[in-house]
Design a protein around this motif. Sequence first.
Motif, PDB file in Angstrom:
ATOM      1  N   ARG A 138      -7.489  -1.914  -1.683  1.00 28.84           N
ATOM      2  CA  ARG A 138      -8.903  -1.778  -2.052  1.00 28.84           C
ATOM      3  C   ARG A 138      -9.711  -1.106  -0.943  1.00 28.84           C
ATOM      4  O   ARG A 138     -10.587  -0.265  -1.209  1.00 28.84           O
ATOM      5  N   ARG A 139      -9.384  -1.428   0.290  1.00 28.61           N
ATOM      6  CA  ARG A 139     -10.163  -0.900   1.411  1.00 28.61           C
ATOM      7  C   ARG A 139      -9.778   0.524   1.802  1.00 28.61           C
ATOM      8  O   ARG A 139     -10.623   1.278   2.287  1.00 28.61           O
TER       9      ARG A 139
ATOM     10  N   PRO B 231      -8.330   3.113  -2.801  1.00 30.53           N
ATOM     11  CA  PRO B 231      -8.680   2.451  -4.068  1.00 30.53           C
ATOM     12  C   PRO B 231      -7.850   2.981  -5.236  1.00 30.53           C
ATOM     13  O   PRO B 231      -7.898   4.161  -5.555  1.00 30.53           O
ATOM     14  N   SER B 232      -7.059   2.095  -5.797  1.00 31.86           N
ATOM     15  CA  SER B 232      -6.227   2.434  -6.960  1.00 31.86           C
ATOM     16  C   SER B 232      -5.851   1.127  -7.636  1.00 31.86           C
ATOM     17  O   SER B 232      -5.937   0.048  -7.029  1.00 31.86           O
TER      18      SER B 232
ATOM     19  N   ARG C 106       0.825  -1.206   0.000  1.00 31.49           N
ATOM     20  CA  ARG C 106       0.000   0.000   0.000  1.00 31.49           C
ATOM     21  C   ARG C 106       0.859   1.256   0.000  1.00 31.49           C
ATOM     22  O   ARG C 106       0.574   2.242  -0.698  1.00 31.49           O
TER      23      ARG C 106
ATOM     24  N   LEU D  26      -3.437  -6.397  -1.929  1.00 28.80           N
ATOM     25  CA  LEU D  26      -4.528  -5.944  -2.814  1.00 28.80           C
ATOM     26  C   LEU D  26      -5.754  -5.571  -1.994  1.00 28.80           C
ATOM     27  O   LEU D  26      -6.422  -4.562  -2.267  1.00 28.80           O
ATOM     28  N   GLU D  27      -6.052  -6.401  -0.992  1.00 38.22           N
ATOM     29  CA  GLU D  27      -7.225  -6.150  -0.151  1.00 38.22           C
ATOM     30  C   GLU D  27      -7.070  -4.862   0.642  1.00 38.22           C
ATOM     31  O   GLU D  27      -8.015  -4.070   0.766  1.00 38.22           O
TER      32      GLU D  27
ATOM     33  N   TYR E 267      -2.242  -5.021  -8.757  1.00 42.37           N
ATOM     34  CA  TYR E 267      -2.309  -6.362  -9.327  1.00 42.37           C
ATOM     35  C   TYR E 267      -1.250  -7.267  -8.676  1.00 42.37           C
ATOM     36  O   TYR E 267      -0.255  -6.786  -8.123  1.00 42.37           O
TER      37      TYR E 267
END
Length: 306
Positions: free
Chosen positions: A92-93, A96-97, A63, A88-89, A100
């Motif tokens: 996302r939380r 958000p961007s 992140r 990734l999780e 992969y």
Amino acid sequence: EAVNNLDWTRNLSIIDFLRDVGKHFTINYMLAKESVKGRINREETGISYTEFSYMILQAYDFRHLSGTRGCTLQIGGGDQFGNITAGLELIRRTRPSPAYALTFPLITTASGAKFGKSEKGAIFLDPSLTSPYAFYQYWFNTDDRDVVNYLKYFTLLDQETIDGLAIERDDNPHLRQAQKRLALEVTTMIHGETETRKVLDASQALFGAGDLAAADPATLRAALEAAPTRVYPSLDQIPPLPRLLADLGLCPSNSQARKDLKAGAISINGQRVTAEDHAYSPGELLGGRILLVRKGKKNYGVVTLG
């Protein structure tokens, strides 16, 4: 660009980490990861809190790099799949961007051992950590069951050549032609033709019919790294040959050393020696400071001056 995650975790307190990052991961989510399942089921040791929380730390790194470096892809071995997807999780939380994951199946030996730095006998590309000779020998000692796969993974040989080596392995496994080609290709790729030639010359001199005097002294020392060694300040400080043979562990006693000398089983730098009172001479020294004492065909001891 190489970065150090200590730069962004150094001032991160455990309270801040648990509040801002840990809250996004449930225990159920973490326990469902294969990397955690495998460790929990280990007998006696189980899994430590450090190992358990590593997933969150790796997710935090992803992140951070996503936000500060625009990093969108994390690549790793298949055993890192759970840790990478945790990143990734988290992205996302919280931010958000695009993000992969890309993983590759682990390379394993026929025995099931992982091909990696944490395994016993692992090799390094840095010659100060793994000498070119040891590097070559690692590949040369590849199991027959693994050698064809390694030729595909680690060399640029074409399929036709590899197929031919596979046939040679099946027909004449004792010749180890596939292993020789693997070791040659990979060592040349990493250390260059000059160093590889030194390795081949040293191997031929030690275990074939090559000339020890023509071999590179540094490569010879690397080749005999595991051989018993004695260091003396000068030639005249080297003990009589029977005692030297016993000190090097090549003979169990002085009396057995005398018998082996009479039997012609002893050589110094490739030259057979039978005299108990052999006089060491400067002309015998390899590179000006090395004597290689051999009993039989493959039992070596190293004498170094300095």
